[in-house]
Design a protein around this motif. Structure first.
Motif, PDB file in Angstrom:
ATOM      1  N   PHE A  26     -25.056 -39.085  38.629  1.00  0.00           N
ATOM      2  CA  PHE A  26     -25.424 -39.085  37.293  1.00  0.00           C
ATOM      3  C   PHE A  26     -24.129 -38.976  36.515  1.00  0.00           C
ATOM      4  CE2 PHE A  26     -28.992 -36.765  38.967  1.00  0.00           C
ATOM      5  CZ  PHE A  26     -30.043 -37.438  38.540  1.00  0.00           C
ATOM      6  N   ARG A  28     -22.196 -37.878  33.259  1.00  0.00           N
ATOM      7  CA  ARG A  28     -22.236 -36.773  32.318  1.00  0.00           C
ATOM      8  C   ARG A  28     -20.960 -36.906  31.486  1.00  0.00           C
ATOM      9  NH1 ARG A  28     -23.277 -31.333  34.813  1.00  0.00           N
ATOM     10  NH2 ARG A  28     -25.242 -32.003  35.004  1.00  0.00           N
ATOM     11  N   VAL A  35     -24.211 -36.793  42.971  1.00  0.00           N
ATOM     12  CA  VAL A  35     -25.157 -35.725  43.301  1.00  0.00           C
ATOM     13  C   VAL A  35     -25.549 -35.866  44.938  1.00  0.00           C
ATOM     14  CG1 VAL A  35     -27.269 -34.687  42.884  1.00  0.00           C
ATOM     15  CG2 VAL A  35     -25.886 -35.520  40.998  1.00  0.00           C
ATOM     16  N   SER A  55     -29.320 -24.133  45.671  1.00  0.00           N
ATOM     17  CA  SER A  55     -29.662 -24.398  44.196  1.00  0.00           C
ATOM     18  C   SER A  55     -28.502 -25.572  43.720  1.00  0.00           C
ATOM     19  CB  SER A  55     -29.725 -23.388  43.257  1.00  0.00           C
ATOM     20  OG  SER A  55     -30.075 -23.723  41.890  1.00  0.00           O
ATOM     21  N   GLY A  56     -29.066 -26.462  43.326  1.00  0.00           N
ATOM     22  CA  GLY A  56     -27.851 -27.793  42.424  1.00  0.00           C
ATOM     23  C   GLY A  56     -27.495 -28.783  43.447  1.00  0.00           C
ATOM     24  N   CYS A  57     -28.036 -28.676  44.855  1.00  0.00           N
ATOM     25  CA  CYS A  57     -27.516 -29.549  45.794  1.00  0.00           C
ATOM     26  C   CYS A  57     -28.137 -30.870  45.709  1.00  0.00           C
ATOM     27  CB  CYS A  57     -27.481 -28.977  47.208  1.00  0.00           C
ATOM     28  SG  CYS A  57     -29.133 -29.185  47.699  1.00  0.00           S
ATOM     29  N   GLY A  58     -29.149 -31.038  45.037  1.00  0.00           N
ATOM     30  CA  GLY A  58     -29.818 -32.407  44.915  1.00  0.00           C
ATOM     31  C   GLY A  58     -31.173 -32.474  45.365  1.00  0.00           C
ATOM     32  N   LYS A  59     -31.758 -31.328  45.899  1.00  0.00           N
ATOM     33  CA  LYS A  59     -33.066 -31.537  46.453  1.00  0.00           C
ATOM     34  C   LYS A  59     -34.012 -32.199  45.750  1.00  0.00           C
ATOM     35  CE  LYS A  59     -33.388 -27.335  46.834  1.00  0.00           C
ATOM     36  NZ  LYS A  59     -32.047 -26.713  46.347  1.00  0.00           N
ATOM     37  N   SER A  60     -34.278 -31.881  44.494  1.00  0.00           N
ATOM     38  CA  SER A  60     -35.191 -32.197  43.486  1.00  0.00           C
ATOM     39  C   SER A  60     -34.738 -33.725  43.243  1.00  0.00           C
ATOM     40  CB  SER A  60     -35.088 -31.634  42.239  1.00  0.00           C
ATOM     41  OG  SER A  60     -35.571 -30.410  42.320  1.00  0.00           O
ATOM     42  N   THR A  61     -33.683 -34.366  43.268  1.00  0.00           N
ATOM     43  CA  THR A  61     -33.134 -35.588  42.817  1.00  0.00           C
ATOM     44  C   THR A  61     -33.528 -36.325  44.220  1.00  0.00           C
ATOM     45  OG1 THR A  61     -31.297 -34.560  41.824  1.00  0.00           O
ATOM     46  CG2 THR A  61     -31.553 -36.855  42.335  1.00  0.00           C
ATOM     47  N   GLN A  96     -41.741 -28.845  40.176  1.00  0.00           N
ATOM     48  CA  GLN A  96     -41.126 -27.766  40.275  1.00  0.00           C
ATOM     49  C   GLN A  96     -41.416 -26.907  38.926  1.00  0.00           C
ATOM     50  OE1 GLN A  96     -37.057 -27.803  40.639  1.00  0.00           O
ATOM     51  NE2 GLN A  96     -36.767 -25.780  41.011  1.00  0.00           N
ATOM     52  N   GLU A 171     -40.358 -26.952  45.680  1.00  0.00           N
ATOM     53  CA  GLU A 171     -40.524 -25.417  45.518  1.00  0.00           C
ATOM     54  C   GLU A 171     -41.862 -25.185  44.885  1.00  0.00           C
ATOM     55  OE1 GLU A 171     -36.970 -23.749  43.971  1.00  0.00           O
ATOM     56  OE2 GLU A 171     -35.728 -25.392  44.503  1.00  0.00           O
ATOM     57  N   HIS A 204     -35.520 -23.431  49.078  1.00  0.00           N
ATOM     58  CA  HIS A 204     -34.250 -22.899  49.376  1.00  0.00           C
ATOM     59  C   HIS A 204     -34.535 -21.475  49.946  1.00  0.00           C
ATOM     60  CE1 HIS A 204     -34.453 -21.862  44.757  1.00  0.00           C
ATOM     61  NE2 HIS A 204     -35.220 -20.821  45.413  1.00  0.00           N
ATOM     62  N   ARG A 222     -23.390 -29.564  46.735  1.00  0.00           N
ATOM     63  CA  ARG A 222     -23.100 -30.943  45.977  1.00  0.00           C
ATOM     64  C   ARG A 222     -21.673 -31.518  46.379  1.00  0.00           C
ATOM     65  NH1 ARG A 222     -23.222 -29.825  40.295  1.00  0.00           N
ATOM     66  NH2 ARG A 222     -21.196 -30.397  40.198  1.00  0.00           N
TER      67      ARG A 222
HETATM   68  N1  LIG Z   1     -30.995 -36.380  34.823  1.00  0.00           N
HETATM   69  C1  LIG Z   1     -29.907 -35.865  35.047  1.00  0.00           C
HETATM   70  N2  LIG Z   1     -28.831 -36.185  34.410  1.00  0.00           N
HETATM   71  C2  LIG Z   1     -27.465 -35.553  34.937  1.00  0.00           C
HETATM   72  N3  LIG Z   1     -27.325 -34.525  36.012  1.00  0.00           N
HETATM   73  C3  LIG Z   1     -28.580 -34.356  36.613  1.00  0.00           C
HETATM   74  C4  LIG Z   1     -29.777 -35.009  36.276  1.00  0.00           C
HETATM   75  N4  LIG Z   1     -30.779 -34.525  36.968  1.00  0.00           N
HETATM   76  C5  LIG Z   1     -30.044 -33.556  37.885  1.00  0.00           C
HETATM   77  N5  LIG Z   1     -28.775 -33.575  37.723  1.00  0.00           N
HETATM   78  C6  LIG Z   1     -27.753 -32.643  38.274  1.00  0.00           C
HETATM   79  O1  LIG Z   1     -27.746 -32.997  39.637  1.00  0.00           O
HETATM   80  C7  LIG Z   1     -27.605 -31.829  40.422  1.00  0.00           C
HETATM   81  C8  LIG Z   1     -28.881 -31.606  41.408  1.00  0.00           C
HETATM   82  O2  LIG Z   1     -29.767 -31.547  40.763  1.00  0.00           O
HETATM   83  P1  LIG Z   1     -31.480 -30.970  41.394  1.00  0.00           P
HETATM   84  O3  LIG Z   1     -32.315 -30.677  40.333  1.00  0.00           O
HETATM   85  O4  LIG Z   1     -31.686 -32.199  42.378  1.00  0.00           O
HETATM   86  O5  LIG Z   1     -30.953 -29.795  42.282  1.00  0.00           O
HETATM   87  P2  LIG Z   1     -31.842 -28.882  43.210  1.00  0.00           P
HETATM   88  O6  LIG Z   1     -31.264 -29.075  44.649  1.00  0.00           O
HETATM   89  O7  LIG Z   1     -33.187 -29.361  43.184  1.00  0.00           O
HETATM   90  O8  LIG Z   1     -31.678 -27.501  42.662  1.00  0.00           O
HETATM   91  P3  LIG Z   1     -32.736 -26.094  42.530  1.00  0.00           P
HETATM   92  O9  LIG Z   1     -32.705 -25.864  43.958  1.00  0.00           O
HETATM   93  O10 LIG Z   1     -32.022 -25.254  41.682  1.00  0.00           O
HETATM   94  O11 LIG Z   1     -33.851 -26.820  42.023  1.00  0.00           O
HETATM   95  C9  LIG Z   1     -27.371 -30.905  39.561  1.00  0.00           C
HETATM   96  O12 LIG Z   1     -26.140 -30.352  39.423  1.00  0.00           O
HETATM   97  C10 LIG Z   1     -27.855 -31.323  38.155  1.00  0.00           C
HETATM   98  O13 LIG Z   1     -27.188 -30.908  37.021  1.00  0.00           O
END
Ligand SMILES: Nc1ncnc2c1ncn2[C@@H]1O[C@H](COP(=O)(O)OP(=O)(O)OP(=O)(O)O)[C@@H](O)[C@H]1O
Ligand SMILES: [Mg+2]
Lengths: 262, 221, 260
Positions: A26, A28, A35, A55-61, A96, A171, A204, A222
């Motif tokens: 991404f 920023r 990510v 948390s924040g490792c990019g699973k949702s992404t 989520q 989640e 998680h 990450r």
């Molecule tokens: N649209 C976006 N623009 C910029 N950064 C993003 C965007 N979406 C996610 N990120 C960043 O990407 C990283 C991974 O986000 P993601 O939501 O995939 O984490 P996650 O593993 O699902 O975390 P959690 O367990 O807290 O849900 C985070 O650091 C977040 O800040």
């Protein structure tokens, strides 16, 4: 294959999904922030895979990329041999953040994806899934009149009602109390065993992963990579006190680097 | 200043001359047309602009610039284009409603949580169905609030427009009563009517907000 | 909304300028094609603007309009905020006063013009009075709503720490309602700017509204009419963005006080 990790599905089943060299960054404030880095993953047909990571490792992404909501910076996802180019009703994402529509009743939400069916067929399906997730008597209620757990079950029911062949759950039980969460896990397993959908489940929670999955893909912090894939070779219903269960659980704890903290 | 009884006398006077109904109808007629036209044009346009990021980027500065121009400042142009009469007044009300409604619609779309759009796309809705089944229900509550506020503005502007640009209606009644012989009882009677009708319009719009299927956003907050 | 990749910076300037340019060209050619003698083209308006800027009248008109808004809006804020806070705090009083307010509120401030003229004569005071009326009700309503929307947990927590009613109002309810009050003030300021122009067209003989109507009445100078409208738009925009900046400063200060 440069990765040392076993990424292939159990060889006896055919491959349903194959993610190849997925990277995502991404931007920023004008800076590019990686990510996901070179994710390779195979999921077999009817398999239950858990994506586990901090948390924040990019699973949702990653899940959004697999579902076609985001396109990766590089790499591609193939499902049934076809490259994923966008979302598809054959694969439903359970969000989520609450994704139920507040302007529709429980029935309206479950019936949301059933617009191609006849009215009678639709009503039958709605009734079936209301019963399956235990929302009898709430058909005419709006989401604002439901508890958190009920909303979550509603969203699962809405996803199942269109009879998808894959489910992506991000989640889904994260916001539930621990008792409801246990019940929901049981429900999900029951549905999965009955309908044999391919499920990718993000969590998680290590226990949740070991209780549910055929395989657990452990992601690193990450930028997210797949650190290891753990086969959970315990038949359902699983005894959470069995030696094998504890061994696998400890193994994943070690893998994440948490073992000595607890 | 007239006494309350003087004002009641004024109202009776107006009714007996048949002016009361005539002026009220004239004002409502203009508001209805101007407001409806503005809603028909501004809402779809605003929803479209709000949906496309680039369009929002392109039009926002222009809208922000045109919005604070008092609709009444358009009076000379309205008279030039439409002459003295109903059309001018309708045009002014249209203008005064157009920008607030446009902004409401743009913001309403931009405030839709992305989950809803994603969920809608996931179930394979066609673009048309996505608009009808997700976008529209998601923006309705905000649109209704915007419509209510805008109707208030329309009611404010019609009175002003009638004082300058036409010779009927409640605004005209007020200036005319004053200019033609300082009938302040009629002036205040006109004001009371304006207040009452404005109040009724507001109550009517609020009852729309209570309709069950529109109410989801209010009940959650 | 669209899943557009991060748009580049130049687009932020390019698109608005493109839209403005297209509109100006359309405007210019529709004047040329319809061969109107009265309606000005953009070039006429530009000439009109330059002419206005060279005359002192313009600066006086701007100063007059701004002064009226400052006085009327200021008075409305000074009276409206405390009244609104009290009404929001004591629902019983609110219930007594509310019907009257609901009746007075929808009376267009413009409809008060004849009344303003009897009380104050043609001149500044009448205009200021109208602006006061226009700004007063939105401010009061924003305060009442702001106070009644303060979550009851906050009040309970405040009472739990033994605050008196006055302390509770000053230290809990007012800060919690502040964001909503500020939004109400900004809306009221916008309305004031709409109303001052209207009032000046009818009730006084100076100010930007008067400039608009006078340019038309004294010889159909439509170039000046449009030029004056543009100036009204720019000043309105500046007032609004100034106020938005204030919102930011306030919220920052607020945050600091919270932390200490
Ligand atoms: N649209 C976006 N623009 C910029 N950064 C993003 C965007 N979406 C996610 N990120 C960043 O990407 C990283 C991974 O986000 P993601 O939501 O995939 O984490 P996650 O593993 O699902 O975390 P959690 O367990 O807290 O849900 C985070 O650091 C977040 O800040
Ligand atoms: Mg996540």
């Amino acid at each position: 294959m440069e990765s040392t990790v076993a990424i292939t599905a159990t060889p006896t089943v055919e491959t349903k999904l194959r993610a190849e060299h997925i990277s995502m960054s991404f931007t920023r404030d004008g800076e590019s922030m990686p990510v996901l880095e070179d994710i390779n993953l195979e999921v077999g047909n009817g398999e239950f895979l858990c994506l586990l990571g901090p948390s924040g490792c990019g699973k949702s992404t990653l899940l959004s990329i697999i579902a076609g909501f985001l396109s990766p910076t590089s790499g591609e996802v193939k499902i049934d041999g076809e490259i994923v180019r966008g979302p598809d009703p054959r694969r439903i994402f359970v969000f989520q953040e609450r994704g139920v529509f507040p302007w529709l009743t429980v029935e309206g939400n479950i019936g949301f994806g059933l617009f191609k069916l006849t009215r009678a067929e639709r009503d039958r399906r709605i009734a079936h899934y209301i019963k399956m997730v235990g929302l009898e008597g709430f058909g005419k209620s709006y989401p604002s009149e439901l508890s958190g757990g009920m909303k979550q079950r509603l969203e699962v029911a809405r996803a199942l009602a269109v009879n998808p062949d894959m489910l992506f759950l991000d989640e889904p039980f994260g916001a539930l109390d621990s008792i409801t969460r246990l019940i929901m896990r049981g429900e999900l397993l029951r549905i999965w065993e009955a309908e044999r959908k391919t499920i990718i489940f993000v969590t998680h929670d290590i226990d949740e992963a070991v209780q549910l999955a055929d395989r657990v893909a452990v992601m690193s912090a990450r930028p997210g990579r797949i650190q290891e894939i753990v086969n959970i070779d315990i038949p359902h219903p699983r005894d959470i006190n069995s030696a094998r269960y504890l061994e696998l659980r400890t193994g994943i704890f070690n893998q994440i680097g948490l073992a000595h903290h607890l | 200043m007239p006494s309350p009884w003087g004002v009641v006398g004024g109202l009776v006077d107006l009714t007996s001359h048949g002016l009361l109904v005539k002026y009220v109808v004239a004002s409502l007629f203009r508001v209805t047309w101007g407001f409806t036209l503005a809603a028909i044009l501004a809402i779809p346009l605003g929803l479209t602009i709000g949906w496309y990021r680039r369009a929002e980027m392109a039009f926002n500065p222009l809208i922000q610039f045109l919005r604070p121009i008092s609709p009444l400042a358009w009076i000379p142009i309205a008279i030039l284009w439409f002459g003295v009469g109903d059309l001018s007044a309708i045009f002014l009300i249209f203008l005064s409603c157009f920008f607030p409604l446009l902004l409401t619609a743009i913001n309403a779309v931009r405030n839709i949580p992305a989950v809803y759009i994603n969920a809608g796309r996931n179930f394979g809705l066609s673009p048309g169905a996505l608009v009808y089944r997700v976008l529209y229900p998601a923006v309705v509550p905000q649109l209704i609030v915007g419509l209510r506020i805008t109707l208030g503005i329309a009611w404010l502007v019609v009175v002003a427009a009638e004082m300058i640009a036409v010779n009927s209606g409640l605004g005209f009644l007020i200036v005319d009563a004053r200019n033609a012989g300082n009938r302040y009882d009629l002036v205040v009677a006109g004001m009371v009517l304006i207040g009452l009708i404005g109040l009724l319009l507001d109550i009517g719009m609020r009852s729309l907000e209570k309709v069950k299927s529109f109410r989801w956003s209010y009940s959650e907050e | 909304m669209t899943t557009l990749a991060e748009s580049r910076n130049w687009e932020k300037f390019f698109w608005p300028i493109a839209v403005a340019a297209v509109l100006l060209v359309l405007w210019h050619y529709s004047v040329v094609w319809t061969a109107t003698k009265i309606f000005p083209s953009p070039l006429d308006v530009e000439r009109g603007l330059i002419g206005l800027f060279h005359k002192n009248v313009l600066w006086n008109d701007i100063a007059d309009s701004l002064r009226r808004v400052a006085l009327g809006f200021g008075a409305a804020a000074i009276l409206g905020i405390p009244i609104g806070l009290v009404l929001g705090w004591y629902p019983a009083i609110d219930q007594v006063v509310n019907p009257t307010m609901q009746l007075l509120r929808p009376i267009s401030p413009i409809a008060w013009i004849p009344v303003a003229i009897i009380f104050f004569g043609v001149g500044d005071k009448a205009a200021v009075f109208l602006i006061f009326l226009a700004a007063f009700f939105p401010i009061v309503v924003a305060c009442v709503d702001g106070v009644s929307n303060v979550p009851s947990v906050f009040r309970r927590a405040g009472r739990n720490f033994g605050l008196t009613a006055a302390q509770l109002l000053a230290r809990v309810v007012f800060p919690a309602a502040l964001p909503q009050i500020i939004i109400g003030l900004r809306i009221a300021l916008g309305i004031s700017w709409l109303v001052v122009v209207a009032a000046e067209m009818i009730a006084v003989d100076s100010g930007l509204g008067y400039l608009v109507i006078d340019s038309r009445n004294s010889g159909k100078h439509y170039d000046l009419v449009v030029a004056a409208m543009l100036i009204i738009g720019v000043i309105g925009l500046l007032l609004d963005s100034g106020f938005r900046r204030l919102e930011k400063i306030k919220s920052v200060r607020w945050g600091f006080r919270d932390a200490s």
